[in-house]
Design a protein around this motif. Sequence first.
Motif, mmCIF file in Angstrom:
data_model
loop_
_atom_site.group_PDB
_atom_site.id
_atom_site.type_symbol
_atom_site.label_atom_id
_atom_site.label_comp_id
_atom_site.label_asym_id
_atom_site.label_seq_id
_atom_site.Cartn_x
_atom_site.Cartn_y
_atom_site.Cartn_z
ATOM 1 N N MET A 1 0.848 -1.199 0.000
ATOM 2 C CA MET A 1 0.000 0.000 0.000
ATOM 3 C C MET A 1 0.879 1.243 0.000
ATOM 4 O O MET A 1 1.827 1.347 0.747
ATOM 5 N N THR A 2 0.543 2.169 -0.864
ATOM 6 C CA THR A 2 1.267 3.434 -0.899
ATOM 7 C C THR A 2 0.507 4.455 -0.075
ATOM 8 O O THR A 2 -0.672 4.289 0.227
ATOM 9 N N TYR A 3 1.196 5.531 0.271
ATOM 10 C CA TYR A 3 0.566 6.570 1.084
ATOM 11 C C TYR A 3 -0.645 7.179 0.406
ATOM 12 O O TYR A 3 -1.574 7.602 1.043
ATOM 13 N N HIS A 4 -0.629 7.241 -0.900
ATOM 14 C CA HIS A 4 -1.675 7.950 -1.622
ATOM 15 C C HIS A 4 -2.760 7.036 -2.174
ATOM 16 O O HIS A 4 -3.542 7.457 -3.008
ATOM 17 N N SER A 5 -2.853 5.806 -1.711
ATOM 18 C CA SER A 5 -3.786 4.853 -2.301
ATOM 19 C C SER A 5 -5.244 5.326 -2.252
ATOM 20 O O SER A 5 -5.995 5.070 -3.181
ATOM 21 N N LYS A 6 -5.658 6.007 -1.196
ATOM 22 C CA LYS A 6 -7.039 6.495 -1.097
ATOM 23 C C LYS A 6 -7.272 7.707 -1.995
ATOM 24 O O LYS A 6 -8.379 7.976 -2.403
ATOM 25 N N LEU A 7 -6.220 8.422 -2.278
ATOM 26 C CA LEU A 7 -6.300 9.668 -3.038
ATOM 27 C C LEU A 7 -6.172 9.443 -4.540
ATOM 28 O O LEU A 7 -6.731 10.171 -5.338
ATOM 29 N N LYS A 8 -5.463 8.415 -4.923
ATOM 30 C CA LYS A 8 -5.063 8.218 -6.312
ATOM 31 C C LYS A 8 -6.247 7.906 -7.216
ATOM 32 O O LYS A 8 -7.020 6.998 -6.969
ATOM 33 N N ASN A 9 -6.355 8.698 -8.261
ATOM 34 C CA ASN A 9 -7.273 8.406 -9.360
ATOM 35 C C ASN A 9 -6.814 9.215 -10.571
ATOM 36 O O ASN A 9 -5.880 10.021 -10.490
ATOM 37 N N TYR A 83 3.262 11.254 11.746
ATOM 38 C CA TYR A 83 2.654 9.971 11.387
ATOM 39 C C TYR A 83 2.039 9.958 9.988
ATOM 40 O O TYR A 83 1.398 8.979 9.623
ATOM 41 N N GLY A 84 2.213 11.026 9.224
ATOM 42 C CA GLY A 84 1.579 11.122 7.915
ATOM 43 C C GLY A 84 2.399 10.502 6.805
ATOM 44 O O GLY A 84 3.275 9.659 7.031
ATOM 45 N N ALA A 85 2.141 10.941 5.597
ATOM 46 C CA ALA A 85 2.797 10.418 4.401
ATOM 47 C C ALA A 85 4.184 11.022 4.194
ATOM 48 O O ALA A 85 4.833 10.746 3.197
ATOM 49 N N GLY A 87 4.887 14.057 3.533
ATOM 50 C CA GLY A 87 4.873 15.100 2.507
ATOM 51 C C GLY A 87 5.364 16.444 3.009
ATOM 52 O O GLY A 87 6.111 17.135 2.304
ATOM 53 N N TYR A 88 4.944 16.829 4.210
ATOM 54 C CA TYR A 88 5.419 18.102 4.763
ATOM 55 C C TYR A 88 6.934 18.067 4.923
ATOM 56 O O TYR A 88 7.630 19.008 4.522
ATOM 57 N N ASN A 89 7.445 16.999 5.528
ATOM 58 C CA ASN A 89 8.890 16.914 5.740
ATOM 59 C C ASN A 89 9.648 16.897 4.413
ATOM 60 O O ASN A 89 10.696 17.531 4.288
ATOM 61 N N LEU A 90 9.112 16.202 3.436
ATOM 62 C CA LEU A 90 9.736 16.140 2.120
ATOM 63 C C LEU A 90 9.911 17.538 1.530
ATOM 64 O O LEU A 90 11.007 17.928 1.128
ATOM 65 N N ILE A 91 8.832 18.317 1.513
ATOM 66 C CA ILE A 91 8.904 19.629 0.870
ATOM 67 C C ILE A 91 9.665 20.630 1.733
ATOM 68 O O ILE A 91 10.396 21.476 1.204
ATOM 69 N N LEU A 92 9.537 20.543 3.056
ATOM 70 C CA LEU A 92 10.283 21.459 3.911
ATOM 71 C C LEU A 92 11.780 21.198 3.812
ATOM 72 O O LEU A 92 12.577 22.141 3.805
#
Length: 100
Positions: A1-9, A83-85, A87-92
């Motif tokens: 499962m990827t972090y974005h599985s619920k979001l991906k379309n 505990y998230g995906a 994403g914040y840490n990645l971009i910061l």
Amino acid sequence: MTYHSKLKNEFVDELFEAVLLLEDIEECYRFFEDICTIKEIQALAQRLKVAKLLRQDKTYHEIEEKTGASTATISRINRCLHYGADGYNLILDKLEEEKK
């Protein structure tokens, strides 16, 4: 499962592909002004600032005063930082690296 599985379309893929094609801040302003309301853009910018301040170990009270974000918003962003995906840490991290 990827972090974005619920979001991906397909629609979200196309949106993100479009964002990746933007070449500078002026293009970002033009695109986001058309696709989002001013309040939506301000909310996204506020969340990024909150994440940055949390990483600087600012208190909720300091962040609330500086950004106007509610403690519920600050708490949600804090959970995402830990505990998230990631994403914040990645971009910061990328933003900090670019400043060097």
